[in-house]
Write a protein that holds these residues in place. Structure first.
Motif, PDB file in Angstrom:
ATOM      1  N   ASN A  47      22.497  34.507 -14.959  1.00 50.10           N
ATOM      2  CA  ASN A  47      21.033  34.593 -15.092  1.00 50.10           C
ATOM      3  C   ASN A  47      20.340  33.293 -14.693  1.00 50.10           C
ATOM      4  OD1 ASN A  47      21.892  33.030 -17.227  1.00 50.10           O
ATOM      5  ND2 ASN A  47      20.702  34.107 -18.788  1.00 50.10           N
ATOM      6  N   VAL A  48      20.960  32.555 -13.795  1.00 47.72           N
ATOM      7  CA  VAL A  48      20.409  31.265 -13.370  1.00 47.72           C
ATOM      8  C   VAL A  48      19.198  31.487 -12.466  1.00 47.72           C
ATOM      9  CG1 VAL A  48      20.848  29.179 -12.009  1.00 47.72           C
ATOM     10  CG2 VAL A  48      22.613  30.070 -13.557  1.00 47.72           C
ATOM     11  N   VAL A  49      18.150  30.688 -12.721  1.00 48.11           N
ATOM     12  CA  VAL A  49      16.979  30.650 -11.851  1.00 48.11           C
ATOM     13  C   VAL A  49      17.011  29.289 -11.162  1.00 48.11           C
ATOM     14  CG1 VAL A  49      14.468  30.766 -11.690  1.00 48.11           C
ATOM     15  CG2 VAL A  49      15.664  32.078 -13.455  1.00 48.11           C
ATOM     16  N   THR A  50      17.213  29.276  -9.864  1.00 44.49           N
ATOM     17  CA  THR A  50      17.376  28.000  -9.165  1.00 44.49           C
ATOM     18  C   THR A  50      16.031  27.386  -8.797  1.00 44.49           C
ATOM     19  OG1 THR A  50      17.425  28.950  -6.935  1.00 44.49           O
ATOM     20  CG2 THR A  50      19.522  28.851  -8.147  1.00 44.49           C
ATOM     21  N   GLN A  51      16.033  26.057  -8.661  1.00 41.26           N
ATOM     22  CA  GLN A  51      14.829  25.354  -8.248  1.00 41.26           C
ATOM     23  C   GLN A  51      14.381  25.804  -6.866  1.00 41.26           C
ATOM     24  OE1 GLN A  51      15.414  21.139  -8.507  1.00 41.26           O
ATOM     25  NE2 GLN A  51      15.724  21.139 -10.705  1.00 41.26           N
ATOM     26  N   GLU A  52      15.346  26.087  -6.005  1.00 43.95           N
ATOM     27  CA  GLU A  52      15.019  26.508  -4.649  1.00 43.95           C
ATOM     28  C   GLU A  52      14.233  27.818  -4.647  1.00 43.95           C
ATOM     29  OE1 GLU A  52      18.199  23.621  -4.545  1.00 43.95           O
ATOM     30  OE2 GLU A  52      18.000  25.520  -5.638  1.00 43.95           O
ATOM     31  N   GLU A  53      14.636  28.764  -5.514  1.00 40.30           N
ATOM     32  CA  GLU A  53      13.937  30.050  -5.599  1.00 40.30           C
ATOM     33  C   GLU A  53      12.483  29.847  -6.011  1.00 40.30           C
ATOM     34  OE1 GLU A  53      15.956  33.341  -7.732  1.00 40.30           O
ATOM     35  OE2 GLU A  53      17.633  31.918  -7.900  1.00 40.30           O
ATOM     36  N   ILE A  54      12.302  29.056  -7.068  1.00 40.83           N
ATOM     37  CA  ILE A  54      10.953  28.819  -7.590  1.00 40.83           C
ATOM     38  C   ILE A  54      10.108  28.053  -6.591  1.00 40.83           C
ATOM     39  CG2 ILE A  54       9.613  27.750  -9.446  1.00 40.83           C
ATOM     40  CD1 ILE A  54      11.248  30.249 -10.217  1.00 40.83           C
ATOM     41  N   ALA A  55      10.700  27.009  -5.994  1.00 42.34           N
ATOM     42  CA  ALA A  55       9.967  26.186  -5.038  1.00 42.34           C
ATOM     43  C   ALA A  55       9.499  27.009  -3.851  1.00 42.34           C
ATOM     44  CB  ALA A  55      10.839  25.021  -4.570  1.00 42.34           C
ATOM     45  N   GLU A  56      10.340  27.932  -3.391  1.00 43.24           N
ATOM     46  CA  GLU A  56      10.001  28.748  -2.231  1.00 43.24           C
ATOM     47  C   GLU A  56       8.887  29.730  -2.543  1.00 43.24           C
ATOM     48  OE1 GLU A  56      12.144  31.910   0.828  1.00 43.24           O
ATOM     49  OE2 GLU A  56      13.386  30.608  -0.418  1.00 43.24           O
ATOM     50  N   GLN A  57       8.892  30.272  -3.762  1.00 39.00           N
ATOM     51  CA  GLN A  57       7.917  31.299  -4.104  1.00 39.00           C
ATOM     52  C   GLN A  57       6.609  30.732  -4.641  1.00 39.00           C
ATOM     53  OE1 GLN A  57       9.553  34.325  -6.622  1.00 39.00           O
ATOM     54  NE2 GLN A  57       7.754  35.652  -6.481  1.00 39.00           N
TER      55      GLN A  57
END
Length: 290
Positions: A29-39
């Motif tokens: 259930n990891v939310v990565t920094q890359e995912e958040i930064a991109e969105q």
């Protein structure tokens, strides 16, 4: 070093959860920094995590709530770069200096969630004003800088400032510009809106007019005397009341005050209450549809 422990204060950070479980690779259930930064941009993640709860508490990640944080940052940028500028007034001065004082105290006490919420509240207030001051825009950027450094730097540059906002000193506040009566006026109007909305709901009617009846003159003076007694003891308060003429009628207010059911820290005069109502009449009529 004049203490035995390796450091004078210990602060333990809480755990981050998602879907009821601690975020970890093993749970998937990891939310990565890359995912958040991109969105949304990484500033959104920073502000969101800081706003959830006290940093020493466990917090729950919520994708819908982070969208709200993203909207807040967009609003802050819009207020600071698009809002019409004009002269200051008593209300703008109070809100700005009170917010600086709040946020400064919250950060000093590791209450980062409260600091972020205070900035959000101030930004929302500015967004409803017909105009704001250049200083109020600068204050939003400076207060945001520890939580959303990229957005703050962008705002700072768009306001025409150099060098970096991170090199600028923290804003200071002036106690003389902070007027608690302004917040009390807002609470007063909010309570009236709530009361009228409640009456409309329970009666299931759509009134075209509402008549507000203010208190009798003696009550304003009576409440002021209760407050000035500086006591929660009913006997002491009754002894402090100089005008005994309405003491029998006022006992219920004394009892409510001593039990903590009556807040009279700030007392309006009848003239101040009327002035506040007249200033907000059009707004009340519009919001309540009467």
């Amino acid at each position: 070093v004049n203490f035995d422990e390796p450091f004078p204060h210990l602060f333990n950070q809480g755990m981050l959860h998602k879907d009821g479980f601690v975020i970890s690779k093993s749970k998937g259930n990891v939310v990565t920094q890359e995912e958040i930064a991109e969105q949304y941009g990484i500033d959104t993640a920073r502000v969101y995590l800081m706003s959830l709860a006290s940093p020493d508490k466990d917090i729950e990640w919520n994708n819908k709530e982070i969208e709200g944080t993203h909207r807040f940052l967009k609003k802050a940028i819009a207020v600071c770069t698009e809002k019409e500028e004009g002269s200051s007034d008593r209300r703008l001065e109070h809100k700005m200096h009170a917010t600086i004082r709040q946020v400064t105290a919250y950060i000093s006490n590791f209450q980062h969630h409260d600091a972020v919420r205070a900035i959000m509240s101030y930004t929302q207030f500015l967004s409803t004003c017909s105009h704001v001051t250049r200083e109020s825009k600068e204050v939003v950027a400076l207060l945001l800088a520890p939580f959303a450094p990229h957005a703050a730097e962008e705002i700072w540059e768009m306001l025409g400032h150099k060098p970096f906002i991170s090199l600028h000193q923290w804003p200071s506040y002036n106690e003389k510009k902070i007027d608690p009566k302004i917040d009390a006026e807002e609470d007063f109007i909010s309570s009236i809106k709530g009361d009228i909305a409640h009456i409309k709901k329970i009666t299931n009617i759509k009134p075209t007019r509402a008549t507000l009846i203010i208190a009798e003159p003696w009550k304003y003076a009576f409440f002021a005397e209760i407050n000035n007694a500086n006591s929660r003891d009913p006997k002491e308060i009754m002894n402090a009341i100089k005008n005994k003429q309405h003491l029998k009628e006022g006992i219920k207010y004394i009892q409510a005050y001593t039990k903590g059911n009556l807040n009279i820290d700030i007392i309006f005069t009848q003239q101040e209450e009327l002035k506040t109502l007249r200033e907000h009449t059009q707004k009340l009529e519009k919001e309540l549809g009467i």
